[in-house]
Every structure is written in C-alpha cells, then in structure tokens.
Design a protein around this motif. Structure first.
Motif, mmCIF file in Angstrom:
data_model
loop_
_atom_site.group_PDB
_atom_site.id
_atom_site.type_symbol
_atom_site.label_atom_id
_atom_site.label_comp_id
_atom_site.label_asym_id
_atom_site.label_seq_id
_atom_site.Cartn_x
_atom_site.Cartn_y
_atom_site.Cartn_z
ATOM 1 N N THR A 182 0.443 -1.266 0.138
ATOM 2 C CA THR A 182 -0.296 -0.107 0.292
ATOM 3 C C THR A 182 0.951 1.336 0.088
ATOM 4 N N LYS A 183 2.299 1.467 0.911
ATOM 5 C CA LYS A 183 2.253 2.615 0.812
ATOM 6 C C LYS A 183 3.246 2.525 -0.538
ATOM 7 N N ALA A 184 3.610 1.528 -1.083
ATOM 8 C CA ALA A 184 4.647 2.327 -2.285
ATOM 9 C C ALA A 184 3.870 2.651 -3.042
ATOM 10 N N CYS A 185 2.537 2.160 -3.203
ATOM 11 C CA CYS A 185 1.577 1.961 -3.902
ATOM 12 C C CYS A 185 0.926 3.690 -4.448
ATOM 13 N N LEU A 186 0.780 3.667 -3.097
ATOM 14 C CA LEU A 186 0.219 4.473 -2.872
ATOM 15 C C LEU A 186 1.545 6.572 -3.316
ATOM 16 N N THR A 187 2.241 5.674 -2.868
ATOM 17 C CA THR A 187 3.650 6.540 -3.248
ATOM 18 C C THR A 187 3.275 7.345 -4.764
ATOM 19 N N TYR A 188 3.456 5.800 -5.873
ATOM 20 C CA TYR A 188 3.556 6.707 -6.929
ATOM 21 C C TYR A 188 2.730 6.804 -7.555
ATOM 22 N N CYS A 189 1.204 5.874 -7.157
ATOM 23 C CA CYS A 189 0.067 6.407 -7.782
ATOM 24 C C CYS A 189 -0.184 8.205 -7.868
ATOM 25 N N ASN A 190 -0.456 8.988 -6.417
ATOM 26 C CA ASN A 190 -0.543 10.137 -6.263
ATOM 27 C C ASN A 190 1.070 11.091 -7.164
ATOM 28 N N TYR A 191 2.578 10.213 -7.396
ATOM 29 C CA TYR A 191 2.794 10.954 -7.576
ATOM 30 C C TYR A 191 2.881 10.822 -9.591
ATOM 31 N N CYS A 192 2.587 9.859 -10.434
ATOM 32 C CA CYS A 192 1.531 10.016 -11.841
ATOM 33 C C CYS A 192 0.473 10.224 -11.277
ATOM 34 N N CYS A 193 -0.289 10.245 -10.765
ATOM 35 C CA CYS A 193 -1.576 11.736 -10.831
ATOM 36 C C CYS A 193 -1.745 12.888 -10.561
ATOM 37 N N GLU A 194 -0.387 13.244 -10.020
ATOM 38 C CA GLU A 194 0.023 15.109 -9.448
ATOM 39 C C GLU A 194 0.659 15.155 -11.452
ATOM 40 N N ARG A 195 1.407 14.795 -11.928
ATOM 41 C CA ARG A 195 1.588 14.665 -13.381
ATOM 42 C C ARG A 195 1.045 14.526 -14.820
ATOM 43 N N CYS A 196 -0.163 13.076 -14.242
ATOM 44 C CA CYS A 196 -0.802 13.037 -15.649
ATOM 45 C C CYS A 196 -3.029 13.807 -14.633
ATOM 46 N N LEU A 197 -2.883 14.078 -14.200
ATOM 47 C CA LEU A 197 -3.813 14.605 -13.742
ATOM 48 C C LEU A 197 -5.170 12.971 -13.873
ATOM 49 N N CYS A 198 -4.654 11.855 -13.363
ATOM 50 C CA CYS A 198 -6.014 10.461 -14.300
ATOM 51 C C CYS A 198 -5.305 9.729 -13.620
ATOM 52 N N VAL A 199 -5.950 9.041 -12.707
ATOM 53 C CA VAL A 199 -6.208 7.763 -12.383
ATOM 54 C C VAL A 199 -7.029 6.688 -13.058
ATOM 55 N N PRO A 200 -6.317 5.272 -13.179
ATOM 56 C CA PRO A 200 -7.482 4.362 -13.653
ATOM 57 C C PRO A 200 -8.442 3.625 -13.298
ATOM 58 N N SER A 201 -9.748 3.670 -13.172
ATOM 59 C CA SER A 201 -10.836 2.898 -12.771
ATOM 60 C C SER A 201 -10.060 1.367 -11.735
ATOM 61 N N GLY A 202 -10.903 1.360 -11.563
ATOM 62 C CA GLY A 202 -10.369 0.036 -10.420
ATOM 63 C C GLY A 202 -8.530 -0.287 -9.396
ATOM 64 N N THR A 203 -8.951 -1.319 -9.044
ATOM 65 C CA THR A 203 -7.766 -1.029 -8.113
ATOM 66 C C THR A 203 -6.235 -1.814 -9.728
ATOM 67 N N TYR A 204 -6.921 -2.142 -10.569
ATOM 68 C CA TYR A 204 -6.057 -3.290 -10.938
ATOM 69 C C TYR A 204 -5.728 -2.367 -12.514
ATOM 70 N N GLY A 205 -4.966 -2.811 -13.624
ATOM 71 C CA GLY A 205 -5.446 -2.999 -15.258
ATOM 72 C C GLY A 205 -5.448 -1.226 -15.836
ATOM 73 N N ASN A 206 -6.275 -1.881 -16.753
ATOM 74 C CA ASN A 206 -7.097 0.025 -17.360
ATOM 75 C C ASN A 206 -7.000 0.938 -17.572
ATOM 76 N N LYS A 207 -5.095 0.656 -17.584
ATOM 77 C CA LYS A 207 -4.112 1.894 -17.468
ATOM 78 C C LYS A 207 -4.314 2.587 -19.256
ATOM 79 N N GLU A 208 -4.859 1.765 -20.457
ATOM 80 C CA GLU A 208 -5.189 2.185 -21.030
ATOM 81 C C GLU A 208 -6.285 3.560 -20.913
#
Length: 104
Positions: free
Chosen positions: A60-86
């Motif tokens: 969880t901690k690593a996931c949250l760190t990278y997810c928040n970094y990516c979200c702030e950079r791209c202003l997008c988070v894929p739906s769901g808990t896995y996949g859907n990165k397209e």
C-alpha cells in the motif's frame, strides 16, 4: 436561393468544433478533457483516487507514493484497483529508469 435546411450540417459542424475547443486544452503539460481521461482529476482529488486504486495491494505505501506522483503529473488515475491503464496514456507511459511501469 437554397433552402435554409441545406446549411444545417455546416452549422452543426461549426458548433461541434467549437464545443471540442472548449472542452479540451493544455494544462500542466497534459491534455485534459472534461469527460474523463487525462486531466479529468484535480490534484486535490488524487489522494482519494489513489486510496481506491491501491486498496487491493499488499504494498500500500509504495503504491500510494507512486500513484499520487503519477496522478499529480498526469491528472488521471485509471478506474479500478488494477489494469485499465489505457484510460490514462500519460499514467501508463511513465517508466522507471529500468523501463518498467512507474504507475500502479
């Protein structure tokens, strides 16, 4: 003189093109759209979106760190808990130095 109805397709096209210009544009280097995809998330929404995205992982901690970094950079988070990165090409294309996916 041509009937007024013959200009309807041209008027519709101009209105549709004006709408596209209004709902899309550049923001922080990422293209954003009002209807989902890149830039559909505000920076303030990133923690909540990432909490859900990372809710099913044991890292969880690593996931949250990278997810928040990516979200702030791209202003997008894929739906769901896995996949859907397209749904978020910027999020999907961020890589580590080793060329592996950076965003969970």
């Amino acid at each position: 003189m041509a009937p007024a109805s013959s200009s309807l397709p041209i008027v519709f096209f101009l209105v549709a093109m004006s709408f596209v210009v209004v709902v899309s544009g550049q923001k922080n280097g990422a293209i954003y759209h009002l209807f989902g995809g890149e830039g559909s998330v505000t920076i303030e929404e990133c923690p909540d979106k990432c909490n859900y995205r990372c809710s099913a992982t044991s890292h969880t901690k690593a996931c949250l760190t990278y997810c928040n970094y990516c979200c702030e950079r791209c202003l997008c988070v894929p739906s769901g808990t896995y996949g859907n990165k397209e749904e978020c090409p910027c999020y999907n294309n961020l890589k580590t130095q080793e060329g592996k996916p950076k965003c969970p």
